[in-house]
Scaffold this motif. Structure first.
Motif, mmCIF file in Angstrom:
data_model
loop_
_atom_site.group_PDB
_atom_site.id
_atom_site.type_symbol
_atom_site.label_atom_id
_atom_site.label_comp_id
_atom_site.label_asym_id
_atom_site.label_seq_id
_atom_site.Cartn_x
_atom_site.Cartn_y
_atom_site.Cartn_z
ATOM 1 N N GLU A 144 42.215 37.499 -22.164
ATOM 2 C CA GLU A 144 42.871 38.054 -23.348
ATOM 3 C C GLU A 144 42.607 37.209 -24.590
ATOM 4 N N ILE A 145 42.324 35.909 -24.385
ATOM 5 C CA ILE A 145 42.108 35.028 -25.535
ATOM 6 C C ILE A 145 40.775 34.291 -25.469
ATOM 7 N N CYS A 146 39.995 34.506 -24.409
ATOM 8 C CA CYS A 146 38.720 33.802 -24.228
ATOM 9 C C CYS A 146 37.597 34.763 -23.887
ATOM 10 N N GLU A 147 36.380 34.337 -24.263
ATOM 11 C CA GLU A 147 35.156 35.023 -23.846
ATOM 12 C C GLU A 147 34.335 34.011 -23.058
ATOM 13 N N ALA A 148 33.939 34.379 -21.861
ATOM 14 C CA ALA A 148 33.098 33.495 -21.061
ATOM 15 C C ALA A 148 31.643 33.709 -21.458
ATOM 16 N N ALA A 149 31.030 32.663 -21.997
ATOM 17 C CA ALA A 149 29.630 32.763 -22.403
ATOM 18 C C ALA A 149 28.717 32.202 -21.323
ATOM 19 N N VAL A 150 29.221 31.190 -20.603
ATOM 20 C CA VAL A 150 28.412 30.507 -19.606
ATOM 21 C C VAL A 150 29.281 30.208 -18.395
ATOM 22 N N THR A 151 28.665 30.286 -17.205
ATOM 23 C CA THR A 151 29.365 29.849 -16.000
ATOM 24 C C THR A 151 28.524 28.744 -15.359
ATOM 25 N N GLU A 152 29.223 27.804 -14.717
ATOM 26 C CA GLU A 152 28.532 26.679 -14.103
ATOM 27 C C GLU A 152 29.343 26.208 -12.914
ATOM 28 N N ASN A 153 28.635 25.759 -11.874
ATOM 29 C CA ASN A 153 29.292 25.222 -10.682
ATOM 30 C C ASN A 153 29.405 23.714 -10.859
ATOM 31 N N VAL A 154 30.632 23.229 -11.033
ATOM 32 C CA VAL A 154 30.868 21.805 -11.247
ATOM 33 C C VAL A 154 31.880 21.323 -10.214
ATOM 34 N N GLU A 155 31.532 20.223 -9.528
ATOM 35 C CA GLU A 155 32.443 19.638 -8.537
ATOM 36 C C GLU A 155 33.638 19.022 -9.264
ATOM 37 N N GLY A 156 34.788 19.100 -8.630
ATOM 38 C CA GLY A 156 35.998 18.516 -9.204
ATOM 39 C C GLY A 156 36.785 19.481 -10.083
ATOM 40 N N PHE A 157 36.266 20.658 -10.310
ATOM 41 C CA PHE A 157 36.978 21.677 -11.099
ATOM 42 C C PHE A 157 37.222 22.893 -10.222
ATOM 43 N N LYS A 158 38.368 23.511 -10.420
ATOM 44 C CA LYS A 158 38.684 24.737 -9.686
ATOM 45 C C LYS A 158 37.918 25.906 -10.287
ATOM 46 N N GLU A 159 37.619 26.862 -9.446
ATOM 47 C CA GLU A 159 36.938 28.060 -9.926
ATOM 48 C C GLU A 159 37.843 28.792 -10.915
ATOM 49 N N GLY A 160 37.244 29.260 -11.988
ATOM 50 C CA GLY A 160 37.986 30.020 -12.996
ATOM 51 C C GLY A 160 38.598 29.139 -14.074
ATOM 52 N N HIS A 161 38.418 27.818 -13.977
ATOM 53 C CA HIS A 161 38.932 26.929 -15.014
ATOM 54 C C HIS A 161 37.854 26.686 -16.073
ATOM 55 N N ILE A 162 38.298 26.416 -17.278
ATOM 56 C CA ILE A 162 37.393 26.260 -18.412
ATOM 57 C C ILE A 162 36.859 24.826 -18.445
ATOM 58 N N LEU A 163 35.542 24.711 -18.455
ATOM 59 C CA LEU A 163 34.878 23.405 -18.472
ATOM 60 C C LEU A 163 34.700 22.881 -19.889
ATOM 61 N N GLU A 164 34.361 23.803 -20.794
ATOM 62 C CA GLU A 164 34.046 23.396 -22.159
ATOM 63 C C GLU A 164 34.358 24.554 -23.108
ATOM 64 N N VAL A 165 34.808 24.196 -24.307
ATOM 65 C CA VAL A 165 35.023 25.195 -25.354
ATOM 66 C C VAL A 165 33.815 25.131 -26.277
ATOM 67 N N ILE A 166 33.056 26.209 -26.288
ATOM 68 C CA ILE A 166 31.851 26.270 -27.121
ATOM 69 C C ILE A 166 32.229 26.560 -28.571
ATOM 70 N N ARG A 167 33.174 27.460 -28.766
ATOM 71 C CA ARG A 167 33.670 27.787 -30.105
ATOM 72 C C ARG A 167 35.167 28.045 -29.992
#
Length: 188
Positions: A144-167
């Motif tokens: 509702e408040i975010c657009e996913a531009a990129v997805t990445e598999n990163v260890e130590g983060f749960k799936e569906g959590h935001i890794l980085e804010v691009i804008r």
């Protein structure tokens, strides 16, 4: 007819004309009082109808005034939203300039401090106008408040959590001005 019999009895019994006249006047007054009572009742009903109309008109007026005020506030919010939407690219440019200055280690430079001061003043002004920055890094993705531009598999983060804010995204009250563009963790 019974009244006439009473009057005849009074006349035949020797009552005076004065008493008969008083009796007739009393009866006329009773009839007039009864007629006035009925009229009063009728006027009370009319009054109640008018009072009810006035109350309804007052309620309609209050509802209309509240609706107009609400619409007026909505127009102001939309106008603010449109203006802020036009300012966002400028804010983005300020943020890029500040990031570049930090990378070049120009933080002690007067020009850099001036740009930073202008940016902070602008952000303070937006805050006073109830503009909220959407910076959801580390939070769960909210479409509702975010657009996913990129997805990445990163260890130590749960799936569906935001890794980085691009804008960064922005909201004013309940209006979304611009969604945040983010990189989301997606497990393979």
């Amino acid at each position: 007819m019974t009244e006439f019999k009473e009057l005849e009895e009074k006349v035949t019994t020797g009552d005076s004309k004065k008493e008969i006249k008083e009796e007739l006047e009393t009866e006329e007054l009773r009839e007039e009082i009864e007629l006035l009572r009925k009229e009063l009742e009728n006027y009370k009903k009319i009054e109640e109808e008018y009072v009810d109309r006035v109350r309804r008109l007052q309620a309609d007026y209050d509802n209309d005034r509240k609706r107009t005020l609400k619409e007026h506030l909505e127009h102001i919010k939309r106008a603010n939203k449109d203006l802020i939407e036009k300012l966002l690219p400028i804010i983005d440019n300020f943020e890029m300039a500040l990031e570049s200055g930090k990378k070049l280690k120009k933080e002690e430079d007067d020009f850099f401090r001036g740009v930073k001061m202008i940016y902070e003043n602008l952000m303070e002004l937006l805050k006073k106008e109830n503009v909220k920055v959407i910076d959801p890094k580390g939070e769960e993705f909210n479409p509702e408040i975010c657009e996913a531009a990129v997805t990445e598999n990163v260890e130590g983060f749960k799936e569906g959590h935001i890794l980085e804010v691009i804008r960064k995204g922005y909201m004013i009250d309940n209006f979304l001005i611009r969604p945040a563009v983010v990189k989301v963790c997606k497990k393979k």
